[in-house]
Design an enzyme around this catalytic site. Structure first.
Site, PDB file in Angstrom:
ATOM      1  N   PRO A 249       0.840  -1.203   0.000  1.00 42.66           N
ATOM      2  CG  PRO A 249       0.024  -1.011   2.167  1.00 42.66           C
ATOM      3  CD  PRO A 249       0.781  -1.932   1.279  1.00 42.66           C
ATOM      4  CG  ASP A 425       4.929  -1.528   2.267  1.00 44.43           C
ATOM      5  OD1 ASP A 425       3.782  -1.394   2.725  1.00 44.43           O
ATOM      6  OD2 ASP A 425       5.404  -2.645   1.936  1.00 44.43           O
ATOM      7  CG  HIS A 426       0.687   3.765   5.136  1.00 40.50           C
ATOM      8  ND1 HIS A 426       0.979   3.855   6.481  1.00 40.50           N
ATOM      9  CD2 HIS A 426       0.102   4.946   4.813  1.00 40.50           C
ATOM     10  CE1 HIS A 426       0.580   5.025   6.942  1.00 40.50           C
ATOM     11  NE2 HIS A 426       0.051   5.707   5.951  1.00 40.50           N
ATOM     12  NE  ARG A 427       2.898  -4.388   2.897  1.00 37.65           N
ATOM     13  CZ  ARG A 427       3.404  -5.375   2.156  1.00 37.65           C
ATOM     14  NH1 ARG A 427       2.796  -6.561   2.152  1.00 37.65           N
ATOM     15  NH2 ARG A 427       4.491  -5.188   1.446  1.00 37.65           N
ATOM     16  CB  VAL A 429       7.004   3.641   6.433  1.00 42.70           C
ATOM     17  CG1 VAL A 429       7.428   5.044   6.852  1.00 42.70           C
ATOM     18  CG2 VAL A 429       8.213   2.801   6.036  1.00 42.70           C
TER      19      VAL A 429
END
Length: 455
Positions: A249, A425-427, A429
């Protein structure tokens, strides 16, 4: 003499096939151990296949330009040895070989790790002498693999020798290299030969060029479309971008800053003895700033391991540099970039970009990256939303530096301004962590003296 087949090895990229770009040998040639046999194009790089045997070439199982499955035989040898050798004793007659390629196994250092590329200024192992160039008019027997019993041996004309950039130029201009006479060393077809062919200057068959002499495919055939197989670097890049875009994401942020102090620092450093003769530019300084910001924000230097359900934290920075090459987008990386000073980064960046653009980057150069930079500013672009390199948590895009009105010490002045773009990567960071990383890079570029407070 004992017969032996050589199958296409696993080139260490998890691929099941490779394109056989060109042969360096022909049937009847006597080859030495480790002599280059052929050039193959993997998903990332062009690789020369060295011979694992010394002997005589008896069969070529695949034509240049075809895709070969890993494990499929590509060439057959008659090995050096006595005629009375049996199949069981032929192995003993074979000369002991030094592994030189992934698939046979790279040279191993004492600590069990593959040998790393030598840095600039260090000695390198001698490169095996290339095989004599085959006569482009020579007809060579090419026999299908033994598993196929439905077709008979065919004959073909050996593919003309040229480099990948020249082959791409020829495809773009609609020139058939089989019609071009090479004027380079040992008949190598050069860029100048292809350009001359456009005007009909060096075609083997002048009638193929058309009476207008334009040399373009449309002028010759009237075609309104050109179809190019999706393979090599383009195929890998497409698959990697789709995987990244639909797996990680993405979140993106932007920061516009006044980099006049950094540009003035670069101008000063270029005059110093340490950087005399070296290429120093904004990308070099941004690379150093990134490494420092990664140390302060380690979550951007991680990888999501879906299979193990673990977050992998890297305690080193293998810095990828997105590079436009004649073969497409490549992202070679500088190993342990965080351990280098500014001079070392300048040297490594120069060597990395030159190697990638020359098409000689190895699979090892392209593997193992942890974070990346893409310099879209070199194309005059201000900002963008870059897609993550597969397996990485962050990519930084460097925009173009432009002079524009900017508030400076309470007044409006012309300053050198650029925009930084970051995708993460929002998983792995969070927004706060991504913002702090981008702010750190921006603070260094806006005022290099701030480094004194960070290290």
């Amino acid at each position: 003499m004992a017969a032996k087949d050589f199958a296409l090895p696993d080139l260490g990229e998890g691929l099941t096939e490779s394109e056989l770009v060109s042969w360096h040998v022909a049937v009847g040639d006597t080859v030495e151990l480790n002599q280059p046999l052929a050039e193959v194009e993997t998903a990332k790089a062009l690789v020369e296949l060295p011979s694992p045997f010394a002997g005589v070439i008896t069969k070529l199982y695949a034509e240049a330009g075809t895709t070969v499955q890993v494990g499929a035989p590509i060439v057959a040898f008659e090995l050096e040895g006595s005629e009375g050798d049996s199949a069981g004793s032929s192995d003993a007659a074979k000369p002991e070989r030094e592994p030189v390629l992934v698939g046979y196994g790279p040279p191993i250092e004492g600590d069990g790790r593959p040998a790393r590329r030598a840095r600039k200024g260090t000695s390198k192992a001698p490169t095996p002498a290339p095989a004599p160039a085959p006569d482009p008019h020579l007809k060579v027997e090419v026999v299908p693999p033994p598993a196929s019993q439905t077709s008979l041996p065919i004959e073909r004309v050996e593919t003309p020798r040229s480099t990948p950039p020249v082959r791409k130029l020829a495809r773009d201009l609609g020139i058939d290299l089989a019609t071009v006479i090479g004027t380079g060393d040992k008949g190598l077809i050069t860029r100048e030969d292809v350009e001359a062919a456009v005007s009909g200057g060096s075609l083997r068959d002048a009638g193929k060029a058309g009476s207008s002499g334009s040399g373009t495919r449309r002028a010759e055939t009237g075609e309104r479309e050109t179809r190019t197989p999706i393979q090599g670097v383009r195929k890998y890049t497409a698959a990697a971008m789709v995987q990244s875009a639909f797996t990680a994401p993405h979140a993106s942020e932007f920061l516009t800053i006044d980099v006049t102090p950094t540009m003035e620092l670069i101008a000063t450093l270029k005059e110093s003895s340490a950087f005399r003769g070296r290429r120093l530019n904004l990308l070099t300084v941004v690379s150093k700033a990134l490494c420092i910001a990664v140390g302060r924000n380690p979550s951007v230097n991680t990888r999501w391991d879906e299979q193990a359900q673990e977050i992998v934290q890297f305690h080193y920075v293998n810095l990828g540099i997105a590079t436009a090459t004649p073969r497409g987008l490549m992202v070679p990386n500088i190993k342990d970039a965080d351990a280098l000073d500014l001079v070392g980064l300048a040297d490594e960046l120069s060597a990395l970009v030159e190697t990638a653009k020359a098409g000689t980057a190895s699979p090892a150069d392209l593997a193992g990256g942890t974070v990346s930079i893409t310099n879209i500013g070199s194309f005059g672009i201000d900002a963008g939303t870059p897609i993550l390199n597969t397996g990485e948590a962050m990519i930084l895009a460097l925009g173009a530096v432009k002079r524009m009105p900017w508030e400076y010490r309470g007044e409006i002045a012309l300053r050198q301004v650029l925009t930084l773009s970051v995708s993460f990567d929002h998983r792995l960071v969070d927004g706060e962590q991504g913002s702090r990383f981008l702010a750190d890079v921006g603070a260094i570029l806006a005022n290099p003296a701030v480094l004194l407070t960070m290290v």
